[in-house]
Design a protein around this motif. Structure first.
Motif, short mmCIF file in Angstrom:
data_model
loop_
_atom_site.label_atom_id
_atom_site.label_comp_id
_atom_site.label_asym_id
_atom_site.label_seq_id
_atom_site.Cartn_x
_atom_site.Cartn_y
_atom_site.Cartn_z
N LEU A 206 0.83 -1.20 0.00
CA LEU A 206 0.00 0.00 0.00
C LEU A 206 0.87 1.27 0.00
CD1 LEU A 206 -2.82 1.11 0.02
CD2 LEU A 206 -2.90 0.90 2.50
N ALA A 207 1.92 1.27 0.83
CA ALA A 207 2.78 2.46 0.91
C ALA A 207 3.50 2.69 -0.42
CB ALA A 207 3.79 2.31 2.05
N GLY A 208 3.99 1.61 -1.03
CA GLY A 208 4.68 1.73 -2.32
C GLY A 208 3.76 2.25 -3.41
N SER A 209 2.51 1.74 -3.41
CA SER A 209 1.56 2.18 -4.45
C SER A 209 1.22 3.65 -4.28
CB SER A 209 0.26 1.36 -4.37
OG SER A 209 0.57 -0.01 -4.28
N LEU A 210 0.97 4.06 -3.03
CA LEU A 210 0.62 5.47 -2.79
C LEU A 210 1.78 6.39 -3.15
CD1 LEU A 210 -1.41 5.32 0.54
CD2 LEU A 210 -2.26 5.93 -1.70
N ALA A 211 3.01 5.96 -2.83
CA ALA A 211 4.18 6.79 -3.14
C ALA A 211 4.32 6.95 -4.65
CB ALA A 211 5.43 6.16 -2.55
N GLY A 212 4.09 5.86 -5.39
CA GLY A 212 4.16 5.92 -6.85
C GLY A 212 3.13 6.89 -7.41
N LEU A 213 1.92 6.79 -6.85
CA LEU A 213 0.82 7.66 -7.28
C LEU A 213 1.17 9.13 -7.01
CD1 LEU A 213 -2.28 7.64 -8.12
CD2 LEU A 213 -2.74 7.89 -5.69
N ILE A 214 1.72 9.40 -5.82
CA ILE A 214 2.08 10.78 -5.44
C ILE A 214 3.18 11.30 -6.36
CG2 ILE A 214 3.22 12.15 -3.63
CD1 ILE A 214 1.68 10.40 -1.57
N ASP A 215 4.20 10.46 -6.63
CA ASP A 215 5.30 10.88 -7.50
C ASP A 215 4.81 11.25 -8.89
OD1 ASP A 215 7.34 10.67 -5.71
OD2 ASP A 215 7.90 8.62 -6.23
N ILE A 216 3.99 10.36 -9.47
CA ILE A 216 3.53 10.58 -10.85
C ILE A 216 2.65 11.83 -10.93
CG2 ILE A 216 2.06 9.62 -12.67
CD1 ILE A 216 3.14 6.82 -11.76
N PRO B 28 7.91 5.25 -11.24
CA PRO B 28 7.28 6.57 -11.46
C PRO B 28 8.11 7.52 -12.32
CG PRO B 28 8.10 6.38 -9.21
CD PRO B 28 8.22 5.03 -9.82
N PHE B 29 9.44 7.38 -12.37
CA PHE B 29 10.25 8.34 -13.12
C PHE B 29 10.66 7.80 -14.48
CE2 PHE B 29 11.08 9.25 -8.61
CZ PHE B 29 10.42 10.47 -8.57
N GLY B 30 10.29 6.53 -14.74
CA GLY B 30 10.56 5.97 -16.05
C GLY B 30 12.03 5.70 -16.31
N ASN B 31 12.88 5.72 -15.25
CA ASN B 31 14.30 5.44 -15.49
C ASN B 31 14.76 4.26 -14.65
OD1 ASN B 31 14.21 6.54 -13.00
ND2 ASN B 31 15.68 8.17 -13.37
N SER B 32 13.79 3.43 -14.20
CA SER B 32 14.07 2.24 -13.37
C SER B 32 14.77 2.59 -12.07
CB SER B 32 14.93 1.22 -14.13
OG SER B 32 14.34 0.96 -15.36
N ARG B 33 14.77 3.85 -11.68
CA ARG B 33 15.34 4.25 -10.40
C ARG B 33 14.20 4.61 -9.46
NH1 ARG B 33 19.92 2.31 -11.07
NH2 ARG B 33 21.37 3.18 -12.58
N LEU B 34 14.47 4.53 -8.15
CA LEU B 34 13.42 4.84 -7.19
C LEU B 34 13.38 6.33 -6.88
CD1 LEU B 34 13.80 1.89 -4.71
CD2 LEU B 34 12.12 2.20 -6.48
N VAL B 35 14.46 7.05 -7.24
CA VAL B 35 14.50 8.48 -6.92
C VAL B 35 14.87 9.28 -8.15
CG1 VAL B 35 14.95 8.64 -4.48
CG2 VAL B 35 16.77 7.97 -6.02
N LEU B 36 14.56 10.56 -8.06
CA LEU B 36 14.83 11.44 -9.18
C LEU B 36 16.32 11.73 -9.31
CD1 LEU B 36 13.10 12.74 -11.23
CD2 LEU B 36 12.87 14.73 -9.80
N PHE B 37 17.02 11.82 -8.18
CA PHE B 37 18.42 12.27 -8.28
C PHE B 37 19.41 11.14 -8.05
CE2 PHE B 37 15.88 14.24 -4.98
CZ PHE B 37 16.28 13.57 -3.84
N TYR B 38 19.37 10.16 -8.93
CA TYR B 38 20.36 9.09 -8.84
C TYR B 38 21.59 9.54 -9.62
CZ TYR B 38 22.43 4.49 -8.84
OH TYR B 38 23.28 3.44 -8.60
N VAL B 39 22.80 9.36 -9.06
CA VAL B 39 24.00 9.78 -9.79
C VAL B 39 25.05 8.69 -9.75
CG1 VAL B 39 23.93 12.27 -9.53
CG2 VAL B 39 24.79 10.88 -7.68
#
Length: 753
Positions: A74-84, A304-315
C-alpha cells in the motif's frame, strides 16, 4: 447464596472498553506487554489440543509478516501515485501536452519524433501557456503571460491544499514526524493516523509539492505509511486490541515510508531506529526490513520516473576523491551545522509567533501569501522555477560531454579528453551565469523555507534542506575545480592533480553539502549516511559523507541540543520523554510527587468499604486518570491501582446487567466479600480491573532513577511509598514538568495544547 455466586463471577469475562485508553492519554506499556504475553501463552497451550487450534497458532504467528506485506504494497503504491501526479502537476504550471493532457513534459517529448538530443526539452507536442493562448512563445508579452499562469496555478494548488486540510483533516498538515515520534512513545492522538487523514494527506501532498512551495514530500510520506499501517492493523485482532503491538507495526511502517521516499530500504530501517522509534525490539527490526523491502519493490514496479530508479536524483561519479578534499568536506559540515541551528531557531520562533498571535487564526491567508511570494520570486530564476527534486538532481549531476545544462558549459579542449573522463576545464560563461542564479536561489531557499515549514499544508523538510546544502556544495565544488585548473602547480594540488586530469567532481561536493545540511537540521548520523549512499549509489563516498554528517552534528549540537523534530515536539507540548537527554539534577521522588506539602490529600479508594455512590462521587469530583487502592484510610497500605475509565465502564455495566446493584452497594477489590448485614444490597466485585502490581518507588529514590524507569518501561504513573504506606503519585506529566522546571522553562507548556 445463589445470588452471591452469581455476583462473584461478574467481570471474570473481559468487558468491551476495559483496558482501552482515552484520547490524549499515554498507554501503559507494562500492562500491554503482559496482556500480549498472556494471549500468547493461551494460544500456545491450546495449540497442542487440536489441529484447528494449531492452525490458528500458525496464522497468529504469520499475521505480523502478512501485515508487513500489505503495508509495503500500500505504501509503495501510494508513493508511486504521489510521484507521478506531482510530476505532472508541476509541469502543468508551465504548459500542456497536446497529444494527451495527462502526459508530463518529459513523457510528452519521449513520444515525439521531432526531438533533438540537444533540445530534448523542446518538442512541438508540448506547448507553453503563451503558445497555447497567443500562438507564439517569444517576446515580453508571452513571458508575462507564462509568469502569470505559473503564479496562478501555484495559488490554485496551494489554496486547494489548505482548504482540504482545514475542512476534512486538520491533522494532515505539517510533516507528521514529531507527532509520530510522540505516538510511538506511547501517546494516543485519535484520528492522527485515520483514513481521512490518509486520503487528505495523499491528495494535498501532491497539491502542496506541485504548488512550488519550498517543501518536500519525504516527511509526509512517513506519515502516509504510518496511516496505512494503522488502518491495516484493524484487520488483525492481535494488533487491533493491543496498543503496544500496534506501535511495533507503526515503527516498521515508518521504515517503509522512508524506503519509498528515498528509495533507501536499509536507510529507512535505520531512520526508524535512530530517529522515530521509542521501543524497537529485534523482531521489529526484521519486520521493518521486510516492509521496507516490499515497499521499495512495489515502487520499483510502478517506476514513477521511467528510469528504473526509485528516486529522481540518482548519480554515478567516476573520480575517486583525494584525502586533501576532506578539508572542504568538513567546511561543508560546519556550514550544515550552522545552517541547521539557524533554521531551527528561526522556524521555532516563527511557529511560536504563529501560535501566540493573531497570525494563527488566518491559516488560509498565510498559505496564499507565502505561495504568492514564493512563486513571484521563483519564476524568473530557472533554478527555483524547476521542482526542488529536479534542482537537486541537476546539482548532483557530474558533467559529461552530452550535458547541455548551463552548469556544464565549460570551455572544451578536445585534445586532452581521454575516453569517458573529462579533464577539469575552464568555466565558460554559462557556468558563471549559473553560479549567480544559484546564489540567488540559495538566498530564496534559506529564508522562504523558515516560513513554509509548519504551515497548514503537508510539508516535509528533507528536500529543502538538501537543496540548500547541494547549492552551497556545488558552488564550493566549482570553485575548487577552477582553483585546481588554474593553479595545478600549487603545493596542495601538486601531488595528485596534474594538468589535464579529472581531479574534482563538483557534483560530489553538492552531495556532501546536502548530507551536511540535512544532518544539521534533523541531527541524524548513521541513517543519514546510509540514505545518502543508497540515494546516489556512491559507495566509495561513505567517508566524505560520514565526515560531513558528523561535523554538522557536532557544530549544531554545540549551538543547540535539539533537532527540528524534538524542537517541534516541545513547542507543541507533547508528553515525550527524550531518551537521549541526561537528567543530572539531585532531586528526590518526594520533591516531584503529588500531593505536595500544602496540597489536599491524595484521592484514594479503599479495598472493601466504599459504596458505588462514594466511588461515583470521587470520579465526578476529580479528573485523574486512575486511583490508588489502599487497605483503609487509617493504614494507607497500598493494594493496587485502578484506572478511571475501567471503573466507569464496569460500574455502568454492572448497573445494567447485574441484579441488585444500587448506589448503596459496596464495591470491593479483595478475593472474598467483606462481612455485611444480611439486609444490605448485593455487592460489586471489581478485582479483575485492579492492577495488583503497580510500579512503586520509595520517597527517597533519586529522580534520575525515576526518570530512567519512566523512559525504559514506558510508565504512565508510579506510586511513592514510605515504609509500605502510600504517600503520593508521580505521573509522566509530573516528570516532564519537573524536567522543564529544572531547565528553567515554563512547566505548564507540557500539557498538550
Amino acid at each position: 447464596m445463589n445470588g452471591t455466586s452469581h455476583m462473584m463471577d461478574f467481570l471474570e469475562e473481559p468487558l468491551p472498553g476495559v483496558g482501552t485508553y482515552e484520547d490524549f492519554n499515554t498507554i501503559d506499556w507494562v500492562r500491554e506487554k503482559s496482556r500480549d504475553r498472556d494471549r500468547h501463552r493461551e494460544i500456545a497451550s491450546k495449540s497442542k489440543e487440536s489441529t484447528w487450534a494449531l492452525l490458528q497458532s500458525v496464522s497468529d504467528a504469520f499475521s505480523g509478516w502478512l501485515l508487513m506485506l500489505l503495508i509495503g504494497l500500500l505504501a509503495g503504491s501510494l508513493a508511486g501515485l504521489i510521484d507521478i501526479s506531482a510530476h505532472w502537476m508541476t509541469d502543468l504550471k508551465e504548459g500542456l501536452c497536446l497529444t494527451g493532457f495527462w502526459f508530463n513534459h518529459e513523457h510528452c517529448c519521449w513520444n515525439s519524433n521531432e526531438t533533438t538530443f540537444e533540445d530534448r526539452d523542446k518538442c512541438p507536442q508540448w506547448e507553453t501557456w503563451s503558445q497555447l493562448i497567443l500562438g507564439h512563445g517569444e517576446g515580453a508579452f508571452a513571458y508575462i503571460l507564462n509568469y502569470f499562469m505559473y503564479v496562478l496555478w501555484a495559488l490554485v494548488f496551494s489554496l486547494l491544499a489548505v482548504l482540504l486540510v482545514r475542512g476534512f483533516a486538520p491533522y494532515a498538515c505539517g510533516s507528521g514526524i514529531p507527532e509520530i515520534k510522540t505516538i510511538l512513545s506511547g501517546f494516543i492522538i485519535r484520528g492522527y493516523l485515520g483514513k481521512w487523514t490518509l486520503i487528505i494527506k495523499t491528495v494535498t501532498l501532491v497539491l502542496a509539492v506541485s504548488s512550488g512551495l519550498s517543501l518536500g514530500k519525504e516527511g509526509p510520506l512517513v506519515h502516509v505509511a504510518c496511516c496505512c499501517g494503522n488502518i491495516l492493523c484493524h484487520l488483525f485482532t492481535k494488533y487491533r486490541k493491543n496498543e503496544a503491538k500496534r506501535r511495533e507495526v507503526l515503527s516498521a511502517a515508518a521504515a517503509a515510508g522512508v524506503s519509498v521516499a528515498f528509495g533507501a530500504p536499509i536507510g529507512g530501517v535505520l531512520f526508524s531506529l535512530e530517529e522515530v522509534s521509542y521501543y524497537f525490539p529485534l523482531k521489529t527490526l526484521w519486520r521493518s526490513f521486510f516492509a521496507a523491502l516490499v515497499a521499495a519493490f512495489t515502487l520499483r514496479s510502478i517506476n514513477p520516473f521511467g528510469n528504473s530508479r526509485l528516486v529522481l536524483f540518482y548519480v554515478e561519479f567516476h573520480t575517486p576523491w583525494h584525502l586533501l578534499e576532506l578539508v572542504p568536506f568538513i567546511l561543508l559540515g560546519i556550514f550544515g551545522g550552522l545552517w541547521g541551528s539557524f533554521f531551527i531557531r528561526s522556524n521555532i520562533a516563527w511557529c511560536r509567533r504563529r501560535k501566540t498571535t493573531k497570525l494563527g487564526k488566518y491559516p488560509v491567508l498565510e498559505v496564499i501569501v507565502v505561495t504568492a511570494i514564493t512563486a513571484i520570486l521563483a519564476f524568473p530564476n530557472e533554478y527555483t522555477r524547476m521542482s526542488t527534486s529536479e534542482l537537486i538532481s541537476e546539482l548532483f549531476n557530474d558533467c559529461g560531454l552530452l550535458d547541455f545544462s548551463k552548469l556544464c558549459e565549460y570551455v572544451n579542449d578536445f585534445n586532452s579528453t581521454k575516453g569517458d573522463d573529462l579533464p577539469d576545464r575552464a568555466a565558460g560563461p554559462g557556468v558563471y551565469t549559473a553560479m549567480w542564479q544559484l546564489a540567488l536561489a540559495l538566498i530564496l531557499k534559506v529564508f522562504i523555507t523558515i516560513f513554509t515549514f509548519g504551515m497548514k499544508v503537508p510539508s516535509g523538510l528533507f528536500i529543502p534542506s538538501m537543496a540548500v546544502g547541494a547549492i552551497v556544495g556545488r558552488l564550493l565544488g566549482v570553485g575548487m575545480e577552477q582553483l585546481a585548473y588554474y593553479h595545478h602547480d600549487w603545493a596542495i594540488f601538486s601531488g595528485w592533480c596534474s594538468q589535464g586530469a579529472d581531479c574534482i567532481t563538483p557534483g560530489l561536493y553538492a552531495m556532501v553539502g546536502a548530507a551536511a545540511c540535512l544532518g544539521g537540521v534533523t541531527r541524524m548520523t548513521v541513517s543519514l549516511v546510509v540514505i545518502m549512499f543508497e540515494l546516489t549509489g556512491g559507495l566509495e563516498y561513505i567517508v566524505p559523507l560520514m565526515a560531513a554528517a558528523m561535523t554538522s552534528k557536532w557544530v549544531a549540537d554545540a549551538i543547540g541540543r535539539e533537532g527540528i523534530y524534538d524542537a517541534h515536539i516541545r513547542l507543541n507540548g507533547y508528553p515525550f520523554l527524550e531518551a537521549k537527554e541526561e537528567f543530572s539534577h539531585k532531586t528526590l521522588a518526594m520533591d516531584v510527587m503529588r500531593p505536595r506539602r500544602n496540597d489536599p490529600v491524595l484521592t484514594v479508594l479503599t479495598q472493601d468499604s466504599m459504596t458505588v455512590e462514594d466511588v461515583e462521587a470521587i470520579i465526578n469530583e476529580t479528573t485523574y486518570s486512575g486511583y490508588p487502592v489502599v487497605v483503609s484510610r487509617e493504614s494507607q497500605r497500598l493494594v493496587g491501582f485502578v484506572l478511571r475509565r475501567d471503573l466507569i465502564i464496569s460500574i455502568e455495566n454492572a448497573r445494567k446487567k447485574q441484579d441488585g446493584i444500587v448506589s448503596t452497594s459496596v464495591i470491593y477489590f479483595t478475593d472474598h466479600s467483606p462481612p455485611l448485614p444480611p439486609s444490605s444490597p448485593s455487592m460489586l466485585k471489581l478485582r479483575s480491573i485492579l492492577d495488583l502490581s503497580p510500579f512503586t518507588v520509595t520517597d527517597q529514590t533519586p529522580m534520575e532513577i525515576v526518570v530512567d524507569i519512566f523512559r525504559k518501561l514506558g510508565l504512565r504513573q508510579c506510586l511513592v511509598t514510605h515504609n509500605g504506606k502510600l504517600l503520593g503519585i508521580i505521573t509522566k506529566k509530573d516528570v516532564l514538568k519537573h524536567i522543564a522546571q529544572m531547565a528553567n522553562q515554563d512547566p505548564d507548556s507540557i500539557l498538550f495544547n
